[in-house]
Design a protein around this motif. Structure first.
Motif, PDB file in Angstrom:
ATOM      1  N   LEU A  93       0.919  -1.028   0.172  1.00 15.25           N
ATOM      2  CA  LEU A  93      -0.108   0.076  -0.157  1.00 15.25           C
ATOM      3  C   LEU A  93       0.877   1.273   0.074  1.00 15.25           C
ATOM      4  O   LEU A  93       1.664   1.513   1.041  1.00 15.25           O
ATOM      5  N   LYS A  94       0.958   1.924  -1.101  1.00 12.77           N
ATOM      6  CA  LYS A  94       1.900   2.952  -1.191  1.00 12.77           C
ATOM      7  C   LYS A  94       1.473   4.245  -0.877  1.00 12.77           C
ATOM      8  O   LYS A  94       2.088   5.053  -0.323  1.00 12.77           O
ATOM      9  N   SER A  95       0.014   4.527  -0.747  1.00 13.11           N
ATOM     10  CA  SER A  95      -0.421   5.887  -0.565  1.00 13.11           C
ATOM     11  C   SER A  95      -1.795   5.719  -0.431  1.00 13.11           C
ATOM     12  O   SER A  95      -2.462   4.669  -1.119  1.00 13.11           O
ATOM     13  N   ILE A  96      -2.344   6.767   0.206  1.00  8.48           N
ATOM     14  CA  ILE A  96      -3.918   7.155   0.228  1.00  8.48           C
ATOM     15  C   ILE A  96      -4.345   8.344  -0.163  1.00  8.48           C
ATOM     16  O   ILE A  96      -3.538   9.308   0.114  1.00  8.48           O
ATOM     17  N   PHE A  97      -5.209   8.573  -1.108  1.00  4.39           N
ATOM     18  CA  PHE A  97      -5.522   9.764  -1.716  1.00  4.39           C
ATOM     19  C   PHE A  97      -7.038  10.036  -1.452  1.00  4.39           C
ATOM     20  O   PHE A  97      -7.755   9.190  -1.346  1.00  4.39           O
ATOM     21  N   LEU A  98      -7.245  11.204  -1.787  1.00  5.14           N
ATOM     22  CA  LEU A  98      -8.704  11.915  -1.715  1.00  5.14           C
ATOM     23  C   LEU A  98      -8.858  13.173  -2.663  1.00  5.14           C
ATOM     24  O   LEU A  98      -7.745  13.788  -3.033  1.00  5.14           O
ATOM     25  N   HIS A  99     -10.284  13.578  -2.775  1.00  7.09           N
ATOM     26  CA  HIS A  99     -10.389  14.985  -3.532  1.00  7.09           C
ATOM     27  C   HIS A  99     -11.212  15.619  -2.397  1.00  7.09           C
ATOM     28  O   HIS A  99     -12.100  15.171  -1.570  1.00  7.09           O
ATOM     29  N   MET A 146      -5.285  15.404  -2.593  1.00 10.01           N
ATOM     30  CA  MET A 146      -4.510  15.340  -1.345  1.00 10.01           C
ATOM     31  C   MET A 146      -4.069  13.766  -1.108  1.00 10.01           C
ATOM     32  O   MET A 146      -4.686  13.030  -1.424  1.00 10.01           O
ATOM     33  N   ARG A 147      -2.841  13.574  -0.977  1.00  3.15           N
ATOM     34  CA  ARG A 147      -2.231  12.305  -0.667  1.00  3.15           C
ATOM     35  C   ARG A 147      -1.431  12.018   0.372  1.00  3.15           C
ATOM     36  O   ARG A 147      -0.652  13.001   0.870  1.00  3.15           O
ATOM     37  N   LYS A 148      -1.612  10.880   0.881  1.00  4.04           N
ATOM     38  CA  LYS A 148      -0.781  10.570   2.397  1.00  4.04           C
ATOM     39  C   LYS A 148       0.331   9.416   1.721  1.00  4.04           C
ATOM     40  O   LYS A 148      -0.300   8.306   1.305  1.00  4.04           O
ATOM     41  N   HIS A 149       1.523   9.658   1.678  1.00  5.78           N
ATOM     42  CA  HIS A 149       2.534   8.670   1.249  1.00  5.78           C
ATOM     43  C   HIS A 149       2.883   7.826   2.471  1.00  5.78           C
ATOM     44  O   HIS A 149       2.982   8.428   3.517  1.00  5.78           O
TER      45      HIS A 149
END
Length: 226
Positions: A178-184, A220-223
């Motif tokens: 799981l490399k990242s989590i993103f959203l708008h 927006m992304r959380k690495h």
């Protein structure tokens, strides 16, 4: 699409019931808040925050099931500027690596009709897998909303944390990275942007007209560490 309408300042820790996966807030711990966890501290004296929590706050976190879909859809349509139909929400029940959780106010539910679910918050999202590398996946937070009277009590944080944990569990069980989590989020929703920044998400790019005429979108992304 991820829409946020909460900015918590009082965090109420959860007690976990491993038997049914439901969560209940431990309202005796309001005064013992560790700011290092990244939660907003209450702007009210601890005794007042505790008293209000004991009198009015009794939420649990539950997985959405088919019998909850209509109630979740109704809550989202009442609390967000866009509509989510029951048929759209069914993907989070039948879809692979899809999740939807809601917070329920048990104290209110006990005083209302049995068919009133007393939902006060909802989060939903899914895992996206790379077409080029099936060993890599990304989490997508699609929906996050909290009722106005429940904002600033940590419900948004707990819902987001629950979804992120589900993403991590999928990656761990399938030996997937799981490399990242993103959203708008809408570019005009400054409160939501600050909320996500506090949770480790950072600006990645803008998408013009993502929310139609209302606003542009921000990704927006959380690495995550490998």
């Amino acid at each position: 699409m991820a829409l946020l309408i909460t900015r918590p300042s009082t965090y109420l820790p959860l007690l976990i019931n491993m038997e049914n996966d439901d969560h209940r807030y431990d309202q005796t711990s309001v005064a013992a808040i560790d700011d290092s966890k990244g939660y907003y501290q209450s702007t009210f004296p601890a005794d007042i925050a505790l008293a209000e929590g004991l009198l009015t706050r009794c939420p649990t976190l539950e997985s959405m099931k088919s019998q909850n879909v209509d109630d979740v859809s109704r809550f989202l349509n009442q609390n967000l500027p866009v509509s989510y139909s029951p048929s759209f929400l069914m993907q989070f029940i039948v879809g692979k690596d899809c999740f939807c959780y809601f917070a329920r106010d048990l104290s209110r539910a006990s005083r209302t009709k049995p068919d009133d679910s007393a939902i006060v918050g909802v989060v939903a999202g899914k895992i996206l897998r790379s077409a080029l590398n099936r060993d890599v996946c990304t989490g997508n937070v699609m929906i996050l909303a909290v009722a106005s009277e429940w904002r600033r009590f940590g419900v948004g944080w707990e819902l987001l944390r629950k979804l992120e944990l589900a993403f991590h569990q999928v990656a761990s069980s399938s030996i997937t990275s799981l490399k990242s989590i993103f959203l708008h989020v809408a570019s005009t929703n400054t409160g939501a942007i600050r909320f996500y920044e506090k949770g480790g998400y950072a600006y990645e790019k803008s998408e013009s007209g993502y929310y139609g005429r209302r606003a542009d979108g921000i990704v927006m992304r959380k690495h995550l560490e490998s």
